[in-house]
Design a protein around this motif. Sequence first.
Motif, PDB file in Angstrom:
ATOM      1  N   ASN A  10       0.885  -1.223  -0.014  1.00 42.74           N
ATOM      2  CA  ASN A  10       0.019  -0.109   0.102  1.00 42.74           C
ATOM      3  C   ASN A  10       0.967   1.228  -0.060  1.00 42.74           C
ATOM      4  O   ASN A  10       1.945   1.363   0.624  1.00 42.74           O
ATOM      5  CB  ASN A  10      -0.816   0.057   1.267  1.00 42.74           C
ATOM      6  N   TYR A  11       0.552   2.226  -0.946  1.00 38.12           N
ATOM      7  CA  TYR A  11       1.037   3.572  -0.819  1.00 38.12           C
ATOM      8  C   TYR A  11       0.440   4.392  -0.198  1.00 38.12           C
ATOM      9  O   TYR A  11      -0.704   4.158   0.262  1.00 38.12           O
ATOM     10  CB  TYR A  11       1.728   3.860  -2.283  1.00 38.12           C
ATOM     11  N   ALA A  12       1.228   5.563   0.380  1.00 37.96           N
ATOM     12  CA  ALA A  12       0.658   6.630   1.213  1.00 37.96           C
ATOM     13  C   ALA A  12      -0.518   7.336   0.471  1.00 37.96           C
ATOM     14  O   ALA A  12      -1.543   7.713   1.007  1.00 37.96           O
ATOM     15  CB  ALA A  12       1.629   7.714   1.412  1.00 37.96           C
ATOM     16  N   ASN A  13      -0.468   7.475  -0.830  1.00 39.45           N
ATOM     17  CA  ASN A  13      -1.534   8.142  -1.490  1.00 39.45           C
ATOM     18  C   ASN A  13      -2.841   7.181  -1.428  1.00 39.45           C
ATOM     19  O   ASN A  13      -3.894   7.710  -1.658  1.00 39.45           O
ATOM     20  CB  ASN A  13      -1.163   8.603  -2.858  1.00 39.45           C
ATOM     21  N   GLN A  14      -2.698   6.034  -1.586  1.00 47.00           N
ATOM     22  CA  GLN A  14      -3.824   4.952  -1.611  1.00 47.00           C
ATOM     23  C   GLN A  14      -4.447   5.042  -0.162  1.00 47.00           C
ATOM     24  O   GLN A  14      -5.803   4.819  -0.052  1.00 47.00           O
ATOM     25  CB  GLN A  14      -3.373   3.592  -1.649  1.00 47.00           C
ATOM     26  N   ASN A  15      -3.958   5.433   1.062  1.00 45.57           N
ATOM     27  CA  ASN A  15      -4.709   5.664   2.404  1.00 45.57           C
ATOM     28  C   ASN A  15      -5.244   7.266   2.468  1.00 45.57           C
ATOM     29  O   ASN A  15      -6.054   7.314   3.366  1.00 45.57           O
ATOM     30  CB  ASN A  15      -3.861   5.411   3.480  1.00 45.57           C
ATOM     31  N   ALA A  16      -5.005   7.784   1.621  1.00 45.40           N
ATOM     32  CA  ALA A  16      -5.583   9.306   1.586  1.00 45.40           C
ATOM     33  C   ALA A  16      -7.116   9.387   1.379  1.00 45.40           C
ATOM     34  O   ALA A  16      -7.540  10.173   2.360  1.00 45.40           O
ATOM     35  CB  ALA A  16      -4.983  10.143   0.331  1.00 45.40           C
ATOM     36  N   PRO A  17      -7.650   8.540   0.668  1.00 43.02           N
ATOM     37  CA  PRO A  17      -9.259   8.488   0.553  1.00 43.02           C
ATOM     38  C   PRO A  17     -10.002   8.265   2.016  1.00 43.02           C
ATOM     39  O   PRO A  17     -10.769   8.928   2.506  1.00 43.02           O
ATOM     40  CB  PRO A  17      -9.547   7.638  -0.425  1.00 43.02           C
ATOM     41  N   VAL A  18      -9.298   7.410   2.662  1.00 46.93           N
ATOM     42  CA  VAL A  18      -9.880   6.875   3.855  1.00 46.93           C
ATOM     43  C   VAL A  18      -9.788   8.330   4.903  1.00 46.93           C
ATOM     44  O   VAL A  18     -10.754   8.482   5.725  1.00 46.93           O
ATOM     45  CB  VAL A  18      -9.273   5.550   4.457  1.00 46.93           C
ATOM     46  N   HIS A  19      -8.717   8.796   4.881  1.00 49.61           N
ATOM     47  CA  HIS A  19      -8.337   9.997   5.874  1.00 49.61           C
ATOM     48  C   HIS A  19      -9.165  11.108   5.280  1.00 49.61           C
ATOM     49  O   HIS A  19      -9.843  11.564   6.206  1.00 49.61           O
ATOM     50  CB  HIS A  19      -6.772  10.328   5.777  1.00 49.61           C
ATOM     51  N   SER A  20      -9.363  11.185   4.067  1.00 48.00           N
ATOM     52  CA  SER A  20     -10.130  12.363   3.607  1.00 48.00           C
ATOM     53  C   SER A  20     -11.652  12.227   3.964  1.00 48.00           C
ATOM     54  O   SER A  20     -12.399  13.342   4.224  1.00 48.00           O
ATOM     55  CB  SER A  20     -10.160  12.681   2.194  1.00 48.00           C
ATOM     56  N   ALA A  21     -12.237  10.728   4.010  1.00 50.10           N
ATOM     57  CA  ALA A  21     -13.513  10.687   4.568  1.00 50.10           C
ATOM     58  C   ALA A  21     -13.860  10.950   5.906  1.00 50.10           C
ATOM     59  O   ALA A  21     -14.689  11.600   6.366  1.00 50.10           O
ATOM     60  CB  ALA A  21     -13.902   9.265   4.147  1.00 50.10           C
ATOM     61  N   GLN A  22     -12.664  10.473   6.574  1.00 45.18           N
ATOM     62  CA  GLN A  22     -12.842  10.943   8.341  1.00 45.18           C
ATOM     63  C   GLN A  22     -12.670  12.502   8.465  1.00 45.18           C
ATOM     64  O   GLN A  22     -13.640  12.825   9.257  1.00 45.18           O
ATOM     65  CB  GLN A  22     -11.635  10.245   8.760  1.00 45.18           C
ATOM     66  N   VAL A  23     -12.042  13.113   7.490  1.00 47.90           N
ATOM     67  CA  VAL A  23     -12.022  14.500   7.796  1.00 47.90           C
ATOM     68  C   VAL A  23     -13.338  15.163   7.536  1.00 47.90           C
ATOM     69  O   VAL A  23     -13.802  16.072   8.141  1.00 47.90           O
ATOM     70  CB  VAL A  23     -10.859  15.083   7.105  1.00 47.90           C
ATOM     71  N   GLU A  26     -15.820  14.618  10.133  1.00 41.64           N
ATOM     72  CA  GLU A  26     -15.726  15.625  11.336  1.00 41.64           C
ATOM     73  C   GLU A  26     -15.930  16.932  10.923  1.00 41.64           C
ATOM     74  O   GLU A  26     -16.729  17.765  11.810  1.00 41.64           O
ATOM     75  CB  GLU A  26     -14.143  15.487  11.736  1.00 41.64           C
ATOM     76  N   LEU A  27     -15.873  17.315   9.781  1.00 48.47           N
ATOM     77  CA  LEU A  27     -16.119  18.939   9.324  1.00 48.47           C
ATOM     78  C   LEU A  27     -17.685  18.662   9.225  1.00 48.47           C
ATOM     79  O   LEU A  27     -18.378  19.885   9.300  1.00 48.47           O
ATOM     80  CB  LEU A  27     -15.555  18.861   7.913  1.00 48.47           C
ATOM     81  N   ALA A  28     -18.387  17.872   8.661  1.00 48.55           N
ATOM     82  CA  ALA A  28     -19.907  17.794   8.687  1.00 48.55           C
ATOM     83  C   ALA A  28     -20.364  17.993  10.055  1.00 48.55           C
ATOM     84  O   ALA A  28     -21.207  18.528  10.285  1.00 48.55           O
ATOM     85  CB  ALA A  28     -20.262  16.536   8.004  1.00 48.55           C
ATOM     86  N   PHE A  32     -22.570  20.810  11.312  1.00 50.38           N
ATOM     87  CA  PHE A  32     -24.012  20.658  11.742  1.00 50.38           C
ATOM     88  C   PHE A  32     -24.113  21.307  13.183  1.00 50.38           C
ATOM     89  O   PHE A  32     -25.105  21.928  13.659  1.00 50.38           O
ATOM     90  CB  PHE A  32     -24.120  19.164  11.961  1.00 50.38           C
ATOM     91  N   ALA A  33     -23.095  21.161  14.129  1.00 49.58           N
ATOM     92  CA  ALA A  33     -23.095  21.834  15.507  1.00 49.58           C
ATOM     93  C   ALA A  33     -22.885  23.365  15.150  1.00 49.58           C
ATOM     94  O   ALA A  33     -23.869  24.057  16.201  1.00 49.58           O
ATOM     95  CB  ALA A  33     -21.718  21.170  16.211  1.00 49.58           C
ATOM     96  N   THR A  34     -22.531  23.950  14.377  1.00 45.72           N
ATOM     97  CA  THR A  34     -22.517  25.257  14.034  1.00 45.72           C
ATOM     98  C   THR A  34     -23.768  25.703  13.839  1.00 45.72           C
ATOM     99  O   THR A  34     -24.392  26.872  14.312  1.00 45.72           O
ATOM    100  CB  THR A  34     -21.527  25.705  13.248  1.00 45.72           C
ATOM    101  N   LEU A  35     -24.467  25.013  13.004  1.00 41.91           N
ATOM    102  CA  LEU A  35     -25.903  25.402  12.518  1.00 41.91           C
ATOM    103  C   LEU A  35     -26.622  25.337  13.761  1.00 41.91           C
ATOM    104  O   LEU A  35     -27.722  26.307  13.937  1.00 41.91           O
ATOM    105  CB  LEU A  35     -26.309  24.395  11.307  1.00 41.91           C
ATOM    106  N   VAL A  36     -26.703  24.118  14.335  1.00 37.18           N
ATOM    107  CA  VAL A  36     -27.465  24.179  15.535  1.00 37.18           C
ATOM    108  C   VAL A  36     -27.303  25.242  16.908  1.00 37.18           C
ATOM    109  O   VAL A  36     -28.291  25.914  17.176  1.00 37.18           O
ATOM    110  CB  VAL A  36     -27.349  22.706  16.289  1.00 37.18           C
ATOM    111  N   ASN A  37     -26.110  25.276  17.065  1.00 31.84           N
ATOM    112  CA  ASN A  37     -25.716  26.445  18.018  1.00 31.84           C
ATOM    113  C   ASN A  37     -26.121  27.878  17.339  1.00 31.84           C
ATOM    114  O   ASN A  37     -26.678  28.780  18.210  1.00 31.84           O
ATOM    115  CB  ASN A  37     -24.055  26.703  18.187  1.00 31.84           C
ATOM    116  N   MET A  38     -25.913  28.293  16.052  1.00 30.85           N
ATOM    117  CA  MET A  38     -26.399  29.494  15.478  1.00 30.85           C
ATOM    118  C   MET A  38     -28.003  29.473  15.861  1.00 30.85           C
ATOM    119  O   MET A  38     -28.578  30.618  16.000  1.00 30.85           O
ATOM    120  CB  MET A  38     -26.372  29.694  14.085  1.00 30.85           C
TER     121      MET A  38
END
Length: 106
Positions: A10-23, A26-28, A32-38
């Motif tokens: 496995n190469y480093a760039n092959q693990n990037a999609p998993v990491h980007s999905a997690q990020v 988290e951003l979502a 969502f928390a920001t919208l609720v707070n607002m």
Amino acid sequence: MPISPIGGVNYANQNAPVHSAQVSNELAKDSFATLVNMSEFQAKEKTVEKLEKVNQTHEVSDEVKERQEEEKKHSKHHQEQEQDDEDEQKEQEVVKKSSHLLDLSI
């Protein structure tokens, strides 16, 4: 740049999609928390504005009452002055009319 042993390369760039999905998850969650707070903040802000309006109307009504009382006092004073002026004019008229008459009272 391989990460795992040669059997499962496995190469480093092959693990990037998993990491980007997690990020992105988290951003979502954060957005969502920001919208609720607002929305909660806006609801609280509306209630505060309503309370401020109530306080302002009480203050305004107090000011209006004070002005009305002052106007009543002023109008009463003005009416009393007019009445006094009218009474003085009537007395002067009576004096003028009676000054031409002969006073025979003893």
